[in-house]
Design an enzyme around this catalytic site. Structure first.
Site, mmCIF file in Angstrom:
data_model
loop_
_atom_site.group_PDB
_atom_site.id
_atom_site.type_symbol
_atom_site.label_atom_id
_atom_site.label_comp_id
_atom_site.label_asym_id
_atom_site.label_seq_id
_atom_site.Cartn_x
_atom_site.Cartn_y
_atom_site.Cartn_z
ATOM 1 N N LYS A 139 126.287 -48.206 56.038
ATOM 2 C CA LYS A 139 126.883 -47.562 54.864
ATOM 3 C C LYS A 139 127.698 -48.586 54.069
ATOM 4 O O LYS A 139 127.633 -48.620 52.836
ATOM 5 C CB LYS A 139 127.756 -46.380 55.293
ATOM 6 C CG LYS A 139 128.220 -45.570 54.110
ATOM 7 C CD LYS A 139 128.702 -44.211 54.529
ATOM 8 C CE LYS A 139 130.156 -44.270 54.870
ATOM 9 N NZ LYS A 139 130.740 -42.930 55.054
ATOM 10 N N ASP A 198 133.207 -40.470 51.867
ATOM 11 C CA ASP A 198 132.896 -39.524 52.928
ATOM 12 C C ASP A 198 131.674 -38.766 52.464
ATOM 13 O O ASP A 198 131.605 -38.301 51.321
ATOM 14 C CB ASP A 198 134.056 -38.586 53.223
ATOM 15 C CG ASP A 198 133.879 -37.936 54.593
ATOM 16 O OD1 ASP A 198 133.764 -38.681 55.583
ATOM 17 O OD2 ASP A 198 133.821 -36.695 54.692
ATOM 18 N N PHE A 219 119.766 -45.272 57.112
ATOM 19 C CA PHE A 219 120.548 -44.949 58.309
ATOM 20 C C PHE A 219 120.694 -43.427 58.369
ATOM 21 O O PHE A 219 120.209 -42.708 57.492
ATOM 22 C CB PHE A 219 121.925 -45.640 58.265
ATOM 23 C CG PHE A 219 122.837 -45.112 57.187
ATOM 24 C CD1 PHE A 219 122.735 -45.560 55.878
ATOM 25 C CD2 PHE A 219 123.808 -44.144 57.474
ATOM 26 C CE1 PHE A 219 123.577 -45.066 54.882
ATOM 27 C CE2 PHE A 219 124.661 -43.654 56.488
ATOM 28 C CZ PHE A 219 124.536 -44.120 55.182
ATOM 29 N N GLY A 220 121.375 -42.961 59.407
ATOM 30 C CA GLY A 220 121.684 -41.531 59.533
ATOM 31 C C GLY A 220 120.434 -40.664 59.447
ATOM 32 O O GLY A 220 119.438 -40.892 60.138
ATOM 33 N N LYS A 267 116.202 -46.090 47.141
ATOM 34 C CA LYS A 267 117.153 -45.079 47.628
ATOM 35 C C LYS A 267 118.390 -45.025 46.736
ATOM 36 O O LYS A 267 118.835 -43.945 46.345
ATOM 37 C CB LYS A 267 117.543 -45.379 49.090
ATOM 38 C CG LYS A 267 118.534 -44.347 49.637
ATOM 39 C CD LYS A 267 119.073 -44.635 51.023
ATOM 40 C CE LYS A 267 120.224 -43.677 51.329
ATOM 41 N NZ LYS A 267 120.935 -43.989 52.573
ATOM 42 N N HIS A 293 122.825 -39.704 46.573
ATOM 43 C CA HIS A 293 124.184 -39.202 46.380
ATOM 44 C C HIS A 293 125.176 -40.358 46.240
ATOM 45 O O HIS A 293 126.031 -40.364 45.380
ATOM 46 C CB HIS A 293 124.544 -38.308 47.573
ATOM 47 C CG HIS A 293 124.298 -38.946 48.931
ATOM 48 N ND1 HIS A 293 123.148 -39.646 49.217
ATOM 49 C CD2 HIS A 293 125.066 -39.023 50.048
ATOM 50 C CE1 HIS A 293 123.215 -40.114 50.458
ATOM 51 N NE2 HIS A 293 124.370 -39.743 50.980
ATOM 52 N N ARG A 294 125.030 -41.379 47.109
ATOM 53 C CA ARG A 294 125.964 -42.519 47.065
ATOM 54 C C ARG A 294 125.737 -43.334 45.798
ATOM 55 O O ARG A 294 126.687 -43.804 45.177
ATOM 56 C CB ARG A 294 125.776 -43.377 48.332
ATOM 57 C CG ARG A 294 126.802 -44.480 48.501
ATOM 58 C CD ARG A 294 126.827 -45.028 49.919
ATOM 59 N NE ARG A 294 127.160 -43.979 50.862
ATOM 60 C CZ ARG A 294 126.269 -43.395 51.660
ATOM 61 N NH1 ARG A 294 125.002 -43.779 51.669
ATOM 62 N NH2 ARG A 294 126.631 -42.409 52.470
#
Ligand code: IMP
Length: 198
Positions: free
Chosen positions: A14, A71, A154-155, A177, A182-183
């Site tokens: 991240k 977060d 990831f995740g 991506k 969202h990021r």
């Protein structure tokens, strides 16, 4: 080089995404490896926003630098928004990504594709020591696939198919991506703010 900006995330992948999304700004971007080891803050907030702010404030105060933290998590409609703020520890406190993914697939076993709607959510927080705070938000809608696909990200990336696509985030490269995630959305907004400060 401008003022130092610390990326406050102990999640290596991240942190790499966040650093990539801060490239080209007039800030000197650093990560936690550039600072003495420090226990991660406990994420005691009830919302993404509270936890993002808590992390940015924690590292900013600890090292007396400006800090950017996020977060984020996955909200699955069929599971009433779970895993939500518990995304990182869905299958337990020290759960690996693949354990979390297995638990999610098991929970959705009886659901068909059109019932597997979900979204990633990202709240990004910027703090200066003892001072300015700025929050931004990003989200991406999609579906949870029937099995994991792809080695990237990831995740939950191998399970998340963004709307309008036929591949998971795990099958995309970092740039693709970023353009959808969202990021990426939250950080494009943060960039505008950081540019206005520099
Ligand atoms: P945090 O570090 O407390 O914000 O936890 C975020 C968790 O949400 C991660 O550990 C992942 O499980 C999940 N997550 C957040 N963003 C992403 C993403 O971009 N891809 C896949 N999983 C994500």
């Amino acid at each position: 080089m401008g003022e130092v900006l610390l990326v406050g995330s102990g999640n290596r992948k991240k942190a790499a995404e966040l650093s990539a999304l801060l490239q080209g700004l007039p800030w000197e971007v650093r990560n936690l490896h550039d600072y003495p080891a420090l226990a991660e803050p406990e994420e005691t907030g009830a919302t993404f926003e509270e936890n993002a702010l808590l992390k940015a404030r924690y590292y900013s105060d600890a090292f007396n630098v400006a800090c950017l933290a996020d977060d984020s998590g996955l909200a699955v409609d069929a599971l009433d928004g779970a895993p939500g703020v518990y995304s990182a520890r869905y299958a337990g406190p020290e759960a690996s990504d693949s354990e979390n993914n297995e638990k999610l697939l098991a929970a959705l076993e009886d659901f068909l594709w059109h019932e597997r709607t979900a979204r990633f959510i990202c709240h990004a927080a910027f703090c200066r020591p003892g001072g300015a705070v700025h929050l931004e938000y990003g989200t991406v809608e999609g579906h949870i696939s029937m099995e994991p696909f792809g080695p990237g990200g990831f995740g939950y990336d191998p399970l998340f198919v963004p709307l309008g696509n036929e591949r998971t985030f795990g099958e995309m490269d970092a740039l693709e991506k970023q353009g959808l995630s969202h990021r990426g959305e939250a950080m494009r907004k943060i960039r505008v703010y950081l540019e206005s400060l520099a």
